[in-house]
Design an enzyme around this catalytic site. Structure first.
Site, mmCIF file in Angstrom:
data_model
loop_
_atom_site.group_PDB
_atom_site.id
_atom_site.type_symbol
_atom_site.label_atom_id
_atom_site.label_comp_id
_atom_site.label_asym_id
_atom_site.label_seq_id
_atom_site.Cartn_x
_atom_site.Cartn_y
_atom_site.Cartn_z
ATOM 1 N N THR A 1 6.352 -7.914 30.785
ATOM 2 C CA THR A 1 7.413 -8.487 29.984
ATOM 3 C C THR A 1 8.729 -7.800 30.326
ATOM 4 O O THR A 1 8.754 -6.803 31.055
ATOM 5 C CB THR A 1 7.125 -8.393 28.474
ATOM 6 O OG1 THR A 1 8.024 -9.249 27.757
ATOM 7 C CG2 THR A 1 7.276 -6.971 27.959
ATOM 8 N N ALA B 1 7.647 -11.308 22.160
ATOM 9 C CA ALA B 1 6.440 -10.807 22.822
ATOM 10 C C ALA B 1 5.866 -9.647 22.022
ATOM 11 O O ALA B 1 6.604 -8.890 21.382
ATOM 12 C CB ALA B 1 6.770 -10.351 24.243
ATOM 13 N N CYS C 1 4.308 -12.327 30.783
ATOM 14 C CA CYS C 1 2.943 -12.227 30.248
ATOM 15 C C CYS C 1 1.914 -12.899 31.156
ATOM 16 O O CYS C 1 0.787 -13.158 30.735
ATOM 17 C CB CYS C 1 2.861 -12.800 28.835
ATOM 18 S SG CYS C 1 3.988 -12.008 27.666
#
Length: 243
Positions: free
Chosen positions: A81, A168, A200
């Site tokens: 991420t 996230a 991701c």
């Protein structure tokens, strides 16, 4: 309610914040400090979790250097991420429960329930600004559905085709039952930095921010205040600033 100490750290290099989490987790395990929530932003950083795949890093070393991006491999769950200015990052250092399994970890149901509560907290936070978001079965994070993005004149085209991630989540719960790492809510970051990765490791879903969806973009401080209210409510904690 149990207390939870708030620490607002500002812009902090990723590795420095990671080391701080480790120290605070040891202190929480020893009951030297109460549950603690770190709120901060990071300089431009890509982090890979325990399920990370190097092929999900798209940009070359030269491109990374040119954009001032550091890359870190860390001990949270999940794949890759992005963290950067304009993104509200939260690291809860919390005692979640007494380990009961043979491996010393808290039960899996408690671990999953913890992640679900983080998602719930963020969903209620963005709802305070008129943004409708939710969960998706078998996918971690907080998502905005295409019908919401279709009414947004400056949302990325990908957001009108499939759900897009607005927050996230990647966590670690250690053998003492103490949580580390946490969540990253896209308030108003430079979203072009997500082009350097497959976020991701998911190719068929994009990313989105509050700034994409809202005409009047709230300040980081305003989002932080609403998030603290929802965090205290969802986790049943009495939130108090560190003195």
């Amino acid at each position: 309610m149990r207390p939870c100490q708030i620490r607002r750290l500002g812009l902090v290099p990723y590795r420095e914040a990671w080391e701080l989490q480790k120290r605070l987790a040891a202190e929480r395990a020893a009951d030297s400090i109460p549950d603690t929530l770190l709120l901060l932003e990071h300089p431009h950083t890509y982090t890979f979790g325990r399920s990370g795949h190097e092929e999900n890093l798209v940009w070359t070393p030269e491109q990374l250097a040119g954009r001032g991006i550091t890359v870190e491999w860390v001990d949270r769950g999940g794949d890759v991420t992005y963290h950067g200015p304009g993104q509200l990052v939260g690291y809860p250092i919390m005692k979640l429960g007494v380990p009961t399994n043979d491996d010393g970890r808290i039960p899996q149901a408690d671990y999953v329930g913890y992640v679900r509560r983080i998602e719930e907290m963020i969903i209620h936070t963005v709802a305070r600004f008129g943004t409708v978001a939710g969960q998706i079965s078998n996918l971690t994070g907080v998502w905005v559905q295409p019908d919401a993005a279709s009414r947004c004149p400056h949302c990325p085209p990908s957001a009108r085709l499939a759900p897009s991630k607005i927050a996230a989540i990647g966590v670690k719960v250690d053998a003492r039952g103490i949580s580390q790492h946490g969540f990253a809510l896209n308030v108003s970051p430079d979203m072009s930095y997500f082009d350097g990765i497959i976020p991701c490791g998911i190719r068929d879903h994009g990313v989105i921010s509050m700034a994409d969806l809202l005409i009047d973009v709230p300040s980081m401080e305003t989002v932080m205040e609403k998030l603290l209210v929802e965090f205290g409510r969802v986790f049943e904690r009495e939130m108090a600033e560190k003195k």
